[in-house]
Design a protein around this motif. Sequence first.
Motif, PDB file in Angstrom:
ATOM      1  N   ASP A 219      67.717   7.894 -11.755  1.00 53.54           N
ATOM      2  CA  ASP A 219      67.988   9.110 -12.943  1.00 53.54           C
ATOM      3  C   ASP A 219      66.748   9.148 -13.204  1.00 53.54           C
ATOM      4  OD1 ASP A 219      70.975   9.358 -12.155  1.00 53.54           O
ATOM      5  OD2 ASP A 219      71.587   8.667 -14.208  1.00 53.54           O
ATOM      6  N   TYR A 220      65.739   8.714 -13.989  1.00 54.90           N
ATOM      7  CA  TYR A 220      65.217   9.396 -13.903  1.00 54.90           C
ATOM      8  C   TYR A 220      63.601   9.404 -13.730  1.00 54.90           C
ATOM      9  CZ  TYR A 220      63.098   4.447 -13.433  1.00 54.90           C
ATOM     10  OH  TYR A 220      63.453   2.709 -12.816  1.00 54.90           O
ATOM     11  N   PHE A 223      65.045  13.094 -13.245  1.00 52.35           N
ATOM     12  CA  PHE A 223      64.777  14.191 -14.677  1.00 52.35           C
ATOM     13  C   PHE A 223      62.934  14.291 -14.340  1.00 52.35           C
ATOM     14  CE2 PHE A 223      64.366  14.270 -19.068  1.00 52.35           C
ATOM     15  CZ  PHE A 223      65.026  15.020 -19.016  1.00 52.35           C
ATOM     16  N   HIS A 238      55.559   6.646 -12.087  1.00 57.82           N
ATOM     17  CA  HIS A 238      56.772   6.722 -13.130  1.00 57.82           C
ATOM     18  C   HIS A 238      57.855   5.777 -11.784  1.00 57.82           C
ATOM     19  CE1 HIS A 238      57.156   9.823 -16.007  1.00 57.82           C
ATOM     20  NE2 HIS A 238      56.228  10.552 -15.429  1.00 57.82           N
ATOM     21  N   LYS A 241      55.630   2.145 -11.095  1.00 60.52           N
ATOM     22  CA  LYS A 241      55.225   1.756 -12.196  1.00 60.52           C
ATOM     23  C   LYS A 241      56.698   0.045 -12.582  1.00 60.52           C
ATOM     24  CE  LYS A 241      53.450   0.906 -16.857  1.00 60.52           C
ATOM     25  NZ  LYS A 241      53.268   1.620 -18.090  1.00 60.52           N
ATOM     26  N   ASN A 242      57.463   0.753 -12.002  1.00 66.80           N
ATOM     27  CA  ASN A 242      58.917   0.900 -12.524  1.00 66.80           C
ATOM     28  C   ASN A 242      59.028  -0.537 -10.943  1.00 66.80           C
ATOM     29  OD1 ASN A 242      61.390   1.330 -14.712  1.00 66.80           O
ATOM     30  ND2 ASN A 242      59.342   2.800 -13.953  1.00 66.80           N
ATOM     31  N   VAL A 315      54.458  -5.211 -18.611  1.00 65.01           N
ATOM     32  CA  VAL A 315      54.464  -4.453 -18.252  1.00 65.01           C
ATOM     33  C   VAL A 315      55.658  -3.883 -18.343  1.00 65.01           C
ATOM     34  CG1 VAL A 315      55.214  -4.124 -15.880  1.00 65.01           C
ATOM     35  CG2 VAL A 315      53.214  -5.892 -15.880  1.00 65.01           C
ATOM     36  N   PRO A 317      58.200  -2.919 -21.590  1.00 65.81           N
ATOM     37  CA  PRO A 317      58.879  -3.119 -22.932  1.00 65.81           C
ATOM     38  C   PRO A 317      59.651  -3.497 -23.604  1.00 65.81           C
ATOM     39  CG  PRO A 317      58.398  -0.706 -21.880  1.00 65.81           C
ATOM     40  CD  PRO A 317      58.028  -1.572 -21.375  1.00 65.81           C
ATOM     41  N   ARG A 318      60.655  -3.734 -22.991  1.00 68.45           N
ATOM     42  CA  ARG A 318      61.837  -4.337 -23.471  1.00 68.45           C
ATOM     43  C   ARG A 318      61.927  -5.661 -23.070  1.00 68.45           C
ATOM     44  NH1 ARG A 318      64.822  -0.944 -18.613  1.00 68.45           N
ATOM     45  NH2 ARG A 318      62.853  -1.608 -17.324  1.00 68.45           N
TER      46      ARG A 318
ATOM     47  N   THR B 102      69.801   6.383 -18.630  1.00 68.14           N
ATOM     48  CA  THR B 102      69.621   6.158 -17.980  1.00 68.14           C
ATOM     49  C   THR B 102      68.249   7.008 -17.563  1.00 68.14           C
ATOM     50  OG1 THR B 102      71.072   6.936 -16.056  1.00 68.14           O
ATOM     51  CG2 THR B 102      70.635   4.703 -16.519  1.00 68.14           C
ATOM     52  N   LEU B 104      65.634   8.598 -18.765  1.00 72.70           N
ATOM     53  CA  LEU B 104      64.304   8.190 -19.469  1.00 72.70           C
ATOM     54  C   LEU B 104      63.688   7.029 -18.947  1.00 72.70           C
ATOM     55  CD1 LEU B 104      65.037   8.525 -23.030  1.00 72.70           C
ATOM     56  CD2 LEU B 104      64.028  10.535 -21.177  1.00 72.70           C
ATOM     57  N   ASN B 105      62.231   7.348 -18.432  1.00 70.46           N
ATOM     58  CA  ASN B 105      62.310   6.077 -18.048  1.00 70.46           C
ATOM     59  C   ASN B 105      61.166   4.891 -18.555  1.00 70.46           C
ATOM     60  OD1 ASN B 105      59.899   4.256 -16.487  1.00 70.46           O
ATOM     61  ND2 ASN B 105      58.834   6.163 -15.438  1.00 70.46           N
ATOM     62  N   PRO B 106      62.057   3.532 -18.418  1.00 70.92           N
ATOM     63  CA  PRO B 106      61.698   2.822 -19.465  1.00 70.92           C
ATOM     64  C   PRO B 106      60.764   2.520 -19.921  1.00 70.92           C
ATOM     65  CG  PRO B 106      62.870   1.378 -17.995  1.00 70.92           C
ATOM     66  CD  PRO B 106      62.321   3.116 -17.000  1.00 70.92           C
ATOM     67  N   LEU B 107      59.549   2.306 -18.940  1.00 68.05           N
ATOM     68  CA  LEU B 107      58.126   1.615 -18.507  1.00 68.05           C
ATOM     69  C   LEU B 107      57.492   2.378 -19.912  1.00 68.05           C
ATOM     70  CD1 LEU B 107      57.862  -0.053 -15.635  1.00 68.05           C
ATOM     71  CD2 LEU B 107      59.358  -0.873 -17.860  1.00 68.05           C
ATOM     72  N   TYR B 152      59.683   3.204 -27.753  1.00 72.69           N
ATOM     73  CA  TYR B 152      59.664   3.377 -26.200  1.00 72.69           C
ATOM     74  C   TYR B 152      61.390   3.539 -26.394  1.00 72.69           C
ATOM     75  CZ  TYR B 152      55.844   0.685 -24.355  1.00 72.69           C
ATOM     76  OH  TYR B 152      55.033   1.093 -23.762  1.00 72.69           O
ATOM     77  N   HIS B 154      64.391   2.147 -25.211  1.00 73.37           N
ATOM     78  CA  HIS B 154      64.834   2.006 -26.034  1.00 73.37           C
ATOM     79  C   HIS B 154      65.326   1.244 -27.384  1.00 73.37           C
ATOM     80  CE1 HIS B 154      62.051  -1.095 -25.624  1.00 73.37           C
ATOM     81  NE2 HIS B 154      62.522  -1.924 -26.563  1.00 73.37           N
ATOM     82  N   GLU B 155      64.090   2.153 -27.807  1.00 72.66           N
ATOM     83  CA  GLU B 155      63.934   1.309 -29.341  1.00 72.66           C
ATOM     84  C   GLU B 155      65.525   3.203 -29.792  1.00 72.66           C
ATOM     85  OE1 GLU B 155      59.942  -0.339 -29.124  1.00 72.66           O
ATOM     86  OE2 GLU B 155      60.064   2.201 -29.925  1.00 72.66           O
TER      87      GLU B 155
END
Lengths: 325, 339
Positions: A219-220, A223, A238, A241-242, A315, A317-318, B102, B104-107, B152, B154-155
């Motif tokens: 989805d991102y 988007f 985008h 990187k993922n 790489v 952040p989560r 989903t 938003l790009n998580p990175l 980010y 996820h926050e």
Amino acid sequence: MLAFVIRRIMQSAAVMLAVALIAFLMFRFVGDPVNQMVGVDTPQEEVARLRESLGLNDPTIVQFGRFIGNALRFDFGVSYQFRQPVTRLLAERAPATLELAFTAAAFALVVGLIMGVYCALRRDSWLAQLFQAISLIGVSLPTFLIGILLIYLFAVVLGWLPSNGRGQVVKIGDWWTTGFLTTSGLRALVLPAITLGLFQMTLIMRLVRAEMLEVMRTDYIKFAKARGLRTRSIHFGHALKNTLIPVITIAGLQLGSIIAFAIITETVFNWPGMGLLFLKAVQNVDIPIMAAYLMLIGLLFVLINLLVDLTYGLVDPRLRIAMRS
Amino acid sequence: MTEPVISVRDLRVEFVTRKGILRAIDGVSFDIMPGEVLGVVGESGAGKSVTGSAIIGLIEPPGRIAGGEIRLHGQRIDNLDPESLRRIRGRKIAMIFQDPLTSLNPLYRVGEQLVETILTHTDLGPAAARARAIDLLNEVGIPAPERRIDGYPHEFSGGMRQRVVIALALCAEPDFIVADEPTTALDVSVQAQIIALIRKLCRERGTAVMLVTHDMGVIAETADRVAVMYAGRVAEIGPVRDVVKHPLHPYAKGLMGAIPTLEAEAERLVQIPGSMPRLSNIPLGCAFNPRCERVFDRCRVERPDPNVPRFGLEGEAPLMPGHHVACHLYTRKTVETAS
């Protein structure tokens, strides 16, 4: 973060202890080291004295403790065949193996990444199909065969590149020798590096392709497209990187196996590295070298794993949160 | 009379598959005026989202726009080249997706995603873009935006993320927003906030919105007009009060009847028997005819056109202006209409 690092280091130490146990058991069960050291006509008392002086009469646990203690000081005893300290033998050959392995890894990573990204973005082009076909060959052909084919083509038929050895090397510092600084050294590196890296390259290519196709469906990315971002930014920012997160793990772990599997490539190209030394040691039941090599490869794997885990946090952040808690 | 922001005429979207060509959207037409919210309802697979994707130009192969026209301020956009279309996306037309978790790009930091979008579509410099990003976050109701901008995705909580998604859609002040089920993935209390936010932005900026949802409550609260879609066609379209209170199409009646209410002491909720046909197997005539209680011969052969004039039935509410229905029931001129 610190707690995470400490926990991982403790785990790594436990793994190394297990590896050390296996290495130590080789001494106990793969032949009697004393028989390897003495001649046939050595008197019995001499043998007994040697056995006592080597500490082979002590309880196993004491011997294991001594082995660990020595290993921590990088002392793995004296090679049976060369009558030289094992550590020095390995250190002399380590630069050759490491230079070969890192060149192969860099080749695999760079080429694999570029081909993988290309295959994902231009999925239906004929070049992408060709890459896919080639990658199948790379995955399925055994290393030694690729090496021999490359030697036949580029060394024998075309005569462009040398078929064996390291070429001219330059000494840097006390013990490091490098082939990067001479033309013959670089030329000698090409074929072995391709041979060693080809499997990993195709693996990384296929992985990058699959991951990137997956990411492009998320989805991102949709988007990002709906926001009218530039295609270049979507693909190489985008999406890439993922894509790289799982690739880092695999590529990292593959570096360990590149070093370990350098044995075969070193044999094919008569490359004067640790792998060749190990193979000679196996042929001559030179247990100290085998044990030291085992420990070294174990250590490399553990260190690379540790590094891979730590790079994740950089790489993604989560994962920084997960590491903190 | 003002010009519509978006005008869709006889849109057809097809998917080429191994089994043949599937027509996901078949002859859909509607206009959306500045500041207007058009609700689009229907079951899953009715073509609501595909219509939204078609307008924003994001139909991916094997799908394709097979016919019809999409006009933005009177200019055709369905036949533009990809690069021109990209320049319109985000700048003139924006889209909000269903799942903020989903989307938003998580990175990337929230601010990075906002700033990149602003830089792509405006002439602002990096510092000004960041200031604008903070303004946008503030406008969509994110507290302490100057601090949160460096967080980010996820926050953020689900509702906060959807606010970020809306802020991202607003970066270049688009004239039209496709909101594809913007509240489905959210808690009810958060849903109301997001709906109120969309409503407010619509009013203040004059942005037209196409609100895709299957939540009739959301439609009733937010939309000015509503289109009921069935099997890739518009079954009924009209002002929200008329369609929700007095649905005409048997399918729309069934859909409204399936909404539980607290006041009405209904014994059971009304069900529509059967299920929507597969796209590969849409019946001749009216797509709803196999499930329709009031089906008659004409329904099985002739496809009803929503644009022909219709008339209210005897004993029922008269048809209001702007209320169109694609149903042969209302063709019989048995009763004089009120208007």
